[in-house]
Design a protein around this motif. Structure first.
Motif, PDB file in Angstrom:
ATOM      1  N   MET A 138       3.090  71.025 -16.270  1.00 30.43           N
ATOM      2  CA  MET A 138       1.933  70.116 -16.284  1.00 30.43           C
ATOM      3  C   MET A 138       2.143  68.900 -15.378  1.00 30.43           C
ATOM      4  O   MET A 138       1.277  68.044 -15.285  1.00 30.43           O
ATOM      5  CB  MET A 138       1.643  69.652 -17.713  1.00 30.43           C
ATOM      6  CG  MET A 138       0.878  70.656 -18.543  1.00 30.43           C
ATOM      7  SD  MET A 138      -0.697  71.203 -17.833  1.00 30.43           S
ATOM      8  CE  MET A 138      -1.800  69.887 -18.306  1.00 30.43           C
ATOM      9  N   LEU A 150       1.395  77.700 -15.149  1.00 30.36           N
ATOM     10  CA  LEU A 150       0.617  76.565 -15.658  1.00 30.36           C
ATOM     11  C   LEU A 150       0.272  75.618 -14.499  1.00 30.36           C
ATOM     12  O   LEU A 150      -0.867  75.153 -14.368  1.00 30.36           O
ATOM     13  CB  LEU A 150       1.473  75.844 -16.700  1.00 30.36           C
ATOM     14  CG  LEU A 150       0.785  75.055 -17.799  1.00 30.36           C
ATOM     15  CD1 LEU A 150      -0.192  75.924 -18.563  1.00 30.36           C
ATOM     16  CD2 LEU A 150       1.831  74.480 -18.757  1.00 30.36           C
ATOM     17  N   MET A 168     -10.881  73.536 -13.536  1.00 32.62           N
ATOM     18  CA  MET A 168      -9.512  73.490 -14.052  1.00 32.62           C
ATOM     19  C   MET A 168      -9.433  73.964 -15.508  1.00 32.62           C
ATOM     20  O   MET A 168      -8.527  74.694 -15.890  1.00 32.62           O
ATOM     21  CB  MET A 168      -8.964  72.068 -13.950  1.00 32.62           C
ATOM     22  CG  MET A 168      -7.521  71.947 -14.381  1.00 32.62           C
ATOM     23  SD  MET A 168      -6.942  70.249 -14.366  1.00 32.62           S
ATOM     24  CE  MET A 168      -7.588  69.622 -15.896  1.00 32.62           C
ATOM     25  N   ARG A 169     -10.432  73.536 -16.297  1.00 33.22           N
ATOM     26  CA  ARG A 169     -10.424  73.885 -17.719  1.00 33.22           C
ATOM     27  C   ARG A 169     -10.437  75.408 -17.900  1.00 33.22           C
ATOM     28  O   ARG A 169      -9.727  75.953 -18.725  1.00 33.22           O
ATOM     29  CB  ARG A 169     -11.659  73.260 -18.367  1.00 33.22           C
ATOM     30  CG  ARG A 169     -11.540  73.119 -19.852  1.00 33.22           C
ATOM     31  CD  ARG A 169     -12.756  72.470 -20.423  1.00 33.22           C
ATOM     32  NE  ARG A 169     -12.766  71.044 -20.222  1.00 33.22           N
ATOM     33  CZ  ARG A 169     -13.829  70.274 -20.395  1.00 33.22           C
ATOM     34  NH1 ARG A 169     -14.979  70.809 -20.724  1.00 33.22           N
ATOM     35  NH2 ARG A 169     -13.750  68.985 -20.218  1.00 33.22           N
ATOM     36  N   GLU A 170     -11.236  76.078 -17.097  1.00 33.91           N
ATOM     37  CA  GLU A 170     -11.322  77.537 -17.200  1.00 33.91           C
ATOM     38  C   GLU A 170     -10.036  78.207 -16.722  1.00 33.91           C
ATOM     39  O   GLU A 170      -9.593  79.205 -17.284  1.00 33.91           O
ATOM     40  CB  GLU A 170     -12.511  78.051 -16.370  1.00 33.91           C
ATOM     41  CG  GLU A 170     -13.862  77.731 -16.982  1.00 33.91           C
ATOM     42  CD  GLU A 170     -13.973  78.214 -18.425  1.00 33.91           C
ATOM     43  OE1 GLU A 170     -13.639  79.386 -18.678  1.00 33.91           O
ATOM     44  OE2 GLU A 170     -14.362  77.422 -19.295  1.00 33.91           O
ATOM     45  N   LEU A 221      -6.997  76.930 -16.813  1.00 31.15           N
ATOM     46  CA  LEU A 221      -5.956  76.732 -17.826  1.00 31.15           C
ATOM     47  C   LEU A 221      -6.199  77.644 -19.030  1.00 31.15           C
ATOM     48  O   LEU A 221      -5.271  78.199 -19.597  1.00 31.15           O
ATOM     49  CB  LEU A 221      -5.929  75.270 -18.278  1.00 31.15           C
ATOM     50  CG  LEU A 221      -5.288  74.301 -17.284  1.00 31.15           C
ATOM     51  CD1 LEU A 221      -5.563  72.858 -17.674  1.00 31.15           C
ATOM     52  CD2 LEU A 221      -3.784  74.521 -17.172  1.00 31.15           C
ATOM     53  N   ARG A 222      -7.479  77.794 -19.389  1.00 28.46           N
ATOM     54  CA  ARG A 222      -7.810  78.661 -20.524  1.00 28.46           C
ATOM     55  C   ARG A 222      -7.392  80.114 -20.233  1.00 28.46           C
ATOM     56  O   ARG A 222      -6.913  80.823 -21.100  1.00 28.46           O
ATOM     57  CB  ARG A 222      -9.320  78.592 -20.794  1.00 28.46           C
ATOM     58  CG  ARG A 222      -9.742  79.189 -22.117  1.00 28.46           C
ATOM     59  CD  ARG A 222     -11.243  79.113 -22.279  1.00 28.46           C
ATOM     60  NE  ARG A 222     -11.734  77.760 -22.420  1.00 28.46           N
ATOM     61  CZ  ARG A 222     -11.684  77.059 -23.548  1.00 28.46           C
ATOM     62  NH1 ARG A 222     -11.178  77.596 -24.618  1.00 28.46           N
ATOM     63  NH2 ARG A 222     -12.149  75.826 -23.602  1.00 28.46           N
ATOM     64  N   GLY A 247      -3.470  80.537 -20.494  1.00 30.53           N
ATOM     65  CA  GLY A 247      -2.851  80.129 -21.764  1.00 30.53           C
ATOM     66  C   GLY A 247      -2.142  81.254 -22.515  1.00 30.53           C
ATOM     67  O   GLY A 247      -0.939  81.162 -22.791  1.00 30.53           O
ATOM     68  N   PRO A 248      -2.843  82.351 -22.845  1.00 34.26           N
ATOM     69  CA  PRO A 248      -2.179  83.415 -23.609  1.00 34.26           C
ATOM     70  C   PRO A 248      -0.963  83.995 -22.891  1.00 34.26           C
ATOM     71  O   PRO A 248       0.039  84.321 -23.524  1.00 34.26           O
ATOM     72  CB  PRO A 248      -3.281  84.477 -23.757  1.00 34.26           C
ATOM     73  CG  PRO A 248      -4.555  83.716 -23.625  1.00 34.26           C
ATOM     74  CD  PRO A 248      -4.276  82.628 -22.644  1.00 34.26           C
ATOM     75  N   VAL A 298       1.014  82.420 -20.752  1.00 34.64           N
ATOM     76  CA  VAL A 298       2.095  81.430 -20.809  1.00 34.64           C
ATOM     77  C   VAL A 298       2.809  81.544 -22.159  1.00 34.64           C
ATOM     78  O   VAL A 298       4.047  81.541 -22.231  1.00 34.64           O
ATOM     79  CB  VAL A 298       1.518  80.000 -20.595  1.00 34.64           C
ATOM     80  CG1 VAL A 298       2.532  78.944 -20.989  1.00 34.64           C
ATOM     81  CG2 VAL A 298       1.089  79.808 -19.153  1.00 34.64           C
ATOM     82  N   VAL A 299       2.039  81.686 -23.223  1.00 32.31           N
ATOM     83  CA  VAL A 299       2.629  81.795 -24.559  1.00 32.31           C
ATOM     84  C   VAL A 299       3.434  83.094 -24.683  1.00 32.31           C
ATOM     85  O   VAL A 299       4.529  83.115 -25.238  1.00 32.31           O
ATOM     86  CB  VAL A 299       1.525  81.718 -25.647  1.00 32.31           C
ATOM     87  CG1 VAL A 299       2.089  82.013 -27.023  1.00 32.31           C
ATOM     88  CG2 VAL A 299       0.893  80.335 -25.639  1.00 32.31           C
TER      89      VAL A 299
END
Lengths: 347, 259
Positions: free
Chosen positions: A192, A250, A263-265, A267-268, A271-272, A274-275
Motif C-alpha cells: 500500500m 496490491l 482504483m476502488r474497483e 483493489l476490490r 483482494g481475494p 491477495v488473501v
C-alpha cells in the motif's frame, strides 16, 4: 406539501416492524437459510420502506422518522444487495491444493518481479562481500553470522552429537513460524506504499541472503551453506517471494497501470487473490519453521550434508511442481468464467 | 440491479443511492471513537493473553517446550486473528466496536466479504506505524470517508451503527384533543401551504423535546415560534383566545401533520 405524519406512521408502522423483526432475526444468525417466501417478503418490505423514506425526504423533514427509516432501509439494503452469489463453504484442502497454486500462476508477473528484486539484492549483497569484506558487519547484523564461516562450521561440527536446541525445538519452531509470518504480512502490507516498501524489504532480504552466501562460498564452506539453508530455505524464501508477489499485486492495483477502471474497483478485484496468496504463505511458513527447528540446525556428523542438501533439493522441486501444476486443469477450466464474473484485475 | 452509487455527501457521512433511487446516509465513525474502540479491544486482548498464558502454564507442567510453543502460537493467533475472527462472525464488529456502536461495512453500504475483513486487518501492520496507529490516524483524517490504509485496500468504512428507534410523535397530538384553529379550514389550508417542511419539523421537535428544556427557555422558544407562525397566517382573535404560545404551536403542528 407536508404529509399527514400520524396517518402515515399508523399505516406504515406494521410493515416497518415486520421488516425490523426479519432483519433482527437475520442479523442474529447470519448463516440462517432464508426461504424463498421470506426473501420475497423481505424484498417487498424493503421496497415499501424505501418508498416511505423517499416520501419523508420529499414531504417532511421530521428527523427522528428520517433517521429511523434510513437505518431500516440501510440494514435491509446491506442484506439484500450484499448477499453472496453462492454459499461460501471453506474447504481447506481444495484451497491449498487448487486455489492457492492457481492464484499463484494467475499472477506470475508480480512473482517474477519479486524474484528479480530479491535476486538483485542478493547480487548486491554478494558483490559487497566480495569487494569489501568489511561490509559484513553492516550487511549481516546477527551475531552468529559475524564470525568466520570456517570457525562456525568447525564449532557446529565439533559439537558432535550435542544438541544445542535440546528441549527447545518446539519454542524455536513456533518463534520462526510467527516471526516469518509477521515479516510476510509486513511485506504484503507495504504494497500500500505504492509497492516501495515491498520492494525495499525484498531487496534488503536479498542483500542479506547474498552476503551470507558469498561469505560462506568464499570461505569454501559450500556443503555447510547448502546443507544449512536449503532444507528450510526451499520453502521460506519462496514464501517471502510470494508475500512480495501479493504486495506487488496490491501495489499494481493501487497504481493501476494500463487499467481504466477506478482504483476502488481494481483493489476490490485483487483482494481475494491477495488473501489467498498470504494464506498459502502462512501454511508454507509453518512447514519451514518445523524444518528449520527440527532438521536444518543439525549438521554433520549428526545429519550428513548430502542428506540435507538432497532433502532441500527435493523440497524445492516439489514446491516448483506444486505451484506450477497443482489443480491446473480444473482451475484453468474455471478461469475464464471466474474472470467474467469478477471482472478480475489481471497482473 | 446495480449496486449503490454515491450521491451528494455531507462531511462525516457516506451517502448511498440504492438501485430504487432512494438515498440514505451512513454516519462515519471518527478517529477518536475508533481509537477508543481499539483501546477496548486492546484491553480485551490482554485479558485473553493472560488467560492463554495461564492455560499454557498448566500445560507446562506436562511439557515445558510444548507449552512455550503453544504460548507463542496463541499470542500470534490472538494478535492477528482476534479482529479478523470477530469482524467476520459479528458482522463487522469487534468487542470494542460493539460496545461503542461502530461497525465495519463495505464502502457501498453492503455486507463484508471475508477477503475484506482479512485485508483490512492484515494492513494494520502498516497503519500502526510508527507508533499508536499514527499512519492510520493521519489517513483517517485526510481521506473522504475516514479510511485508514487497510480500509482503502479492502474498500471498507467504519460507521456508527446505533439503530434508530421508532419515532413516537403520537404523544404530541394525543394531548391535543381540541384545536380551535380547525374552525377556520381556509386559514388552516393556507397555513399548510405556506409552512415549509423545515419549519414544521422545528415546531414538532420543540414539542417532542419540551420536557428537556428549562422553563424560561421553553417560554422564549415557543414565544418565538408562535410569533413566526402568526406572521405566516393571521387567525382571528377568537380562535387564539386563552391559548398559550406553546398551545398555539401545538395546534399548528396538529394542523400540519394531521389533516
Amino acid at each position: 406539501m407536508i404529509i399527514d405524519l400520524q396517518k402515515f406512521i399508523t399505516a406504515e408502522r406494521p410493515y416497518w416492524q415486520e421488516l425490523d423483526a426479519l432483519l433482527i432475526r437475520q442479523e442474529r444468525d447470519p448463516y440462517r437459510r432464508v426461504g424463498f417466501d421470506d426473501i420475497r417478503r423481505l424484498h417487498y418490505l424493503y421496497q415499501r420502506a424505501s418508498s416511505d423514506l423517499a416520501k419523508i425526504n420529499t414531504f417532511s423533514a421530521e428527523r427522528a422518522m428520517h433517521r429511523y427509516l434510513e437505518s431500516l432501509v440501510g440494514r435491509a439494503y446491506a442484506f439484500i444487495y450484499g448477499a453472496r452469489q453462492k454459499a461460501v463453504r471453506f474447504r481447506p484442502l481444495a484451497f491449498l491444493l487448487r486455489t492457492f497454486p492457481a492464484t499463484f500462476r494467475r499472477h506470475f508477473r508480480p512473482f517474477a518481479l519479486s524474484l528479480t528484486i530479491m535476486a538483485l539484492g542478493a547480487l548486491f549483497g554478494g558483490g559487497a562481500i566480495l569487494f569489501d569484506p568489511e561490509a559484513k558487519a553492516v550487511l549481516m547484523p546477527f551475531e552468529h553470522l559475524q564470525m568466520d564461516p570456517a570457525e562456525r562450521v568447525a564449532r557446529e561440527e565439533g559439537a558432535g552429537g550435542q544438541d544445542h536446541l535440546q528441549g527447545a525445538q518446539g519454542r524455536f519452531s513456533a518463534f520462526l513460524m510467527t516471526h516469518n509470518t509477521r515479516v510476510s504480512i509486513f511485506v504484503l502490507a507495504l504494497g500500500m506504499t505504492w509497492g516501495i516498501g515491498t520492494v525495499l524489504l525484498l531487496f534488503s532480504n536479498g542483500v542479506m541472503l547474498g552476503a551470507v552466501a558469498a561469505d560462506y562460498l568464499l570461505a569454501g564452506q559450500h556443503a555447510f551453506l547448502f546443507g544449512w539453508l536449503l532444507p528450510h530455505g526451499a520453502t521460506e524464501i519462496p514464501s517471502i517471494l510470494i508475500a512480495g508477489q501479493a504486495g506487488l499485486l496490491l501495489a499494481g492495483a493501487l497504481l493501476g497501470a494500463a487499467s481504466e477502471r477506478p482504483m476502488r474497483e481494481r483493489l476490490r478485484a485483487v483482494g481475494p487473490d491477495v488473501v489467498t496468496l498470504i494464506s498459502g504463505v502462512a501454511v508454507m511458513l509453518v512447514w519451514a519453521g518445523l524444518v528449520e527447528a527440527f532438521f536444518s540446525q543439525y549438521h554433520a556428523p549428526v545429519i550428513p550434508y548430502s542428506v540435507k542438501i538432497a532433502f532441500g533439493a527435493v523440497e524445492l522441486c516439489l514446491l516448483a511442481l506444486f505451484l506450477g501444476y497443482a489443480g491446473r486443469s480444473s482451475s484453468d477450466r474455471r478461469q475464464p468464467e471466474r474472470n467474467r464474473h469478477r471482472g478480475s484485475y489481471r497482473s | 440491479m446495480t449496486p449503490a452509487s454515491q450521491s451528494s455527501e455531507r462531511s462525516g457521512e457516506r451517502m448511498i443511492r440504492t438501485p430504487e433511487g432512494v438515498v440514505f446516509a451512513l454516519a462515519l465513525a471518527g478517529p477518536v471513537s475508533r481509537c477508543l474502540a481499539w483501546l477496548l479491544d486492546l484491553a480485551c486482548l490482554s485479558v485473553l493473553f493472560k488467560l492463554g498464558t495461564l492455560a499454557s502454564n498448566v500445560l507446562g507442567l506436562l511439557h515445558q517446550d510444548f507449552s512455550q510453543a503453544v504460548s507463542i502460537l496463541l499470542l500470534f493467533a490472538l494478535t492477528v486473528g482476534y479482529a479478523i475472527g470477530l469482524e467476520w462472525f459479528w458482522n463487522g464488529q469487534t468487542l470494542g466496536k460493539r460496545l461503542l456502536g461502530l461497525r465495519v461495512m463495505d464502502v457501498r453500504g453492503l455486507r463484508l466479504q471475508p477477503s475484506q475483513v482479512v485485508i483490512r486487518n492484515l494492513l494494520r501492520a502498516v497503519d500502526s506505524l510508527p507508533l499508536f496507529y499514527l499512519v492510520g490516524g493521519v489517513f483517517c483524517l485526510v481521506t473522504r470517508y475516514a479510511q485508514r490504509l487497510g480500509d482503502l485496500a479492502a474498500n471498507t468504512i467504519v460507521v456508527r451503527s446505533a439503530q434508530a428507534s421508532e419515532p413516537h410523535i403520537e404523544r404530541v397530538f394525543e394531548e391535543n384533543r381540541y384545536n380551535s384553529l380547525r374552525h377556520h379550514p381556509h386559514l388552516a389550508a393556507r397555513l399548510r401551504q405556506q409552512v415549509t417542511p423545515a419549519e414544521a419539523d422545528a415546531a414538532l421537535q420543540s414539542l417532542l423535546r419540551r420536557d428537556a428544556l428549562a422553563p424560561e427557555a421553553r417560554v422564549v422558544l415557543f414565544g418565538t415560534l408562535s410569533a413566526h407562525f402568526k406572521r405566516k397566517v393571521a387567525f382571528p382573535e377568537e380562535a387564539l383566545e386563552g391559548i398559550s404560545d406553546e398551545q398555539y404551536v401545538r395546534d399548528v403542528a396538529d394542523l400540519i401533520y394531521r389533516k
